[in-house]
Design a protein around this motif. Structure first.
Motif, short mmCIF file in Angstrom:
data_model
loop_
_atom_site.label_atom_id
_atom_site.label_comp_id
_atom_site.label_asym_id
_atom_site.label_seq_id
_atom_site.Cartn_x
_atom_site.Cartn_y
_atom_site.Cartn_z
N PRO A 108 0.87 -1.12 -0.04
CA PRO A 108 0.23 -0.17 0.04
C PRO A 108 0.90 1.25 0.01
CG PRO A 108 0.24 -1.09 2.15
CD PRO A 108 0.67 -1.90 1.31
N PHE A 109 1.26 1.79 -1.09
CA PHE A 109 1.80 2.95 -1.36
C PHE A 109 1.16 3.64 -2.57
CE2 PHE A 109 4.89 0.23 0.69
CZ PHE A 109 5.31 1.17 1.69
N GLY A 110 1.02 5.23 -2.36
CA GLY A 110 0.40 5.78 -3.47
C GLY A 110 1.04 7.07 -3.30
N SER A 111 1.19 7.92 -4.51
CA SER A 111 1.68 9.21 -4.62
C SER A 111 1.04 10.03 -5.88
CB SER A 111 3.07 9.13 -4.99
OG SER A 111 4.00 8.35 -3.84
N CYS B 295 11.73 5.80 -0.14
CA CYS B 295 12.96 5.21 0.16
C CYS B 295 14.05 5.87 -0.43
CB CYS B 295 12.60 3.77 -0.54
SG CYS B 295 12.82 3.98 -2.58
N PRO B 296 15.30 5.18 -0.42
CA PRO B 296 16.61 5.94 -0.75
C PRO B 296 16.37 5.96 -2.35
CG PRO B 296 17.22 4.52 1.06
CD PRO B 296 15.62 4.29 0.96
N MET B 297 15.95 4.82 -2.91
CA MET B 297 16.07 5.02 -4.46
C MET B 297 15.13 6.07 -5.00
SD MET B 297 14.23 2.11 -6.86
CE MET B 297 12.64 2.24 -6.26
N CYS B 298 13.89 6.47 -4.37
CA CYS B 298 12.98 7.21 -4.87
C CYS B 298 13.33 8.58 -4.57
CB CYS B 298 11.66 6.81 -4.18
SG CYS B 298 11.02 5.40 -5.06
N SER B 299 14.07 8.59 -3.40
CA SER B 299 14.86 9.97 -2.85
C SER B 299 15.69 10.55 -3.64
CB SER B 299 15.35 9.92 -1.70
OG SER B 299 14.41 9.63 -0.58
N ALA B 300 16.62 9.37 -4.21
CA ALA B 300 17.61 10.04 -5.19
C ALA B 300 16.97 10.23 -6.54
CB ALA B 300 18.75 8.48 -5.32
N ALA B 301 16.11 9.46 -7.03
CA ALA B 301 15.46 9.92 -8.33
C ALA B 301 14.75 11.16 -8.22
CB ALA B 301 14.40 8.81 -8.48
N ASP C 102 9.45 -6.78 -9.46
CA ASP C 102 10.37 -5.74 -10.14
C ASP C 102 9.98 -4.67 -8.78
OD1 ASP C 102 11.53 -3.47 -10.70
OD2 ASP C 102 10.83 -3.34 -12.63
N HIS C 103 10.88 -4.82 -7.83
CA HIS C 103 10.89 -3.79 -6.63
C HIS C 103 11.25 -2.36 -6.95
CE1 HIS C 103 9.16 -6.97 -4.17
NE2 HIS C 103 10.02 -7.76 -4.70
N THR C 104 11.53 -2.10 -8.22
CA THR C 104 11.55 -0.47 -8.44
C THR C 104 10.43 0.08 -9.06
OG1 THR C 104 12.17 -0.74 -10.80
CG2 THR C 104 14.14 -1.19 -9.19
N GLN C 105 9.25 -0.64 -8.98
CA GLN C 105 8.05 0.00 -9.45
C GLN C 105 7.26 0.72 -8.20
OE1 GLN C 105 6.93 0.05 -12.57
NE2 GLN C 105 9.08 -0.67 -13.00
N HIS C 106 7.90 1.71 -7.63
CA HIS C 106 7.39 2.53 -6.73
C HIS C 106 6.57 3.64 -7.40
CE1 HIS C 106 10.44 1.21 -3.38
NE2 HIS C 106 9.93 0.04 -4.29
N PRO C 107 5.41 4.39 -6.80
CA PRO C 107 4.88 5.51 -7.65
C PRO C 107 5.85 6.63 -7.32
CG PRO C 107 3.92 5.02 -5.30
CD PRO C 107 4.95 3.83 -5.67
N GLU C 108 6.57 6.85 -6.47
CA GLU C 108 7.50 8.04 -6.45
C GLU C 108 8.74 8.17 -7.48
OE1 GLU C 108 6.30 6.57 -2.51
OE2 GLU C 108 7.49 5.70 -3.86
N PHE C 109 9.01 6.63 -7.70
CA PHE C 109 10.00 6.58 -8.82
C PHE C 109 9.41 6.85 -10.30
CE2 PHE C 109 13.27 4.36 -11.36
CZ PHE C 109 14.52 4.68 -10.78
#
Length: 157
Positions: free
Chosen positions: A28-31, A86-92, A52-59
């Motif tokens: 449960p994550f949404g952006s 997360c750190p990946m999405c923060s960096a993006a 694919d654990h890079t499929q975050h909404p922030e990314f």
């Protein structure tokens, strides 16, 4: 800057998207990405259940912004999200040059809830956004909406 009632409206939408993700079998994550004028430009929820654990909404927001917004507009936009990046999405977010981030629940809260609820812990270090993007303008968590996000995570058990 404090979280305003206008911010809460967009945060509520992010939490609705997180619930949609949960209902579709995902975490449960949404952006939501919002223009300086208050227009929703892009929104998404988690799509990691396929493996694919890079499929975050922030990314997804960062990729969309890089492809669709001029560089001068990006810092004036706001990202509203159910959970702190997360750190990946923060960096993006930092690389694309997006503006303010407002989140309903923090990474620290998620870690506590995962432990309490017996959810799998992330293999990635739990860093606050500012540890990855030191100049980021960040507001959160929101106590009322964080409680809603916790309820969503409790449904994952």
């Amino acid at each position: 800057m404090a979280i305003s009632e206008g911010d809460r409206d967009f945060l509520r939408r992010a939490v609705e998207l997180a619930e949609r993700a949960l209902e579709s079998g995902d975490e449960p994550f949404g952006s939501v990405l919002v223009s300086p004028e208050g227009e929703v430009l892009f929104e998404d929820h988690n799509h990691v259940s396929g493996g694919d654990h890079t499929q975050h909404p922030e990314f997804a927001i960062a990729r969309w912004a890089a492809q669709n917004l001029v560089a001068e507009l990006r810092p004036r936009c706001t990202v509203y999200t159910s959970g702190e990046h997360c750190p990946m999405c923060s960096a993006a977010h930092g690389w694309v040059g997006l503006g303010r981030i407002v989140y309903a629940s923090s990474t620290a809260q998620l870690g506590e809830w995962a432990t309490e609820l017996g959810l799998p812990l992330s293999p990635i270090a739990a860093l606050p956004i500012e540890a990855v993007v030191p100049e980021a303008e960040v507001d959160g968590p929101d106590p009322e909406l964080a409680a809603e996000v916790r309820r969503l995570h409790s449904r994952r058990v």
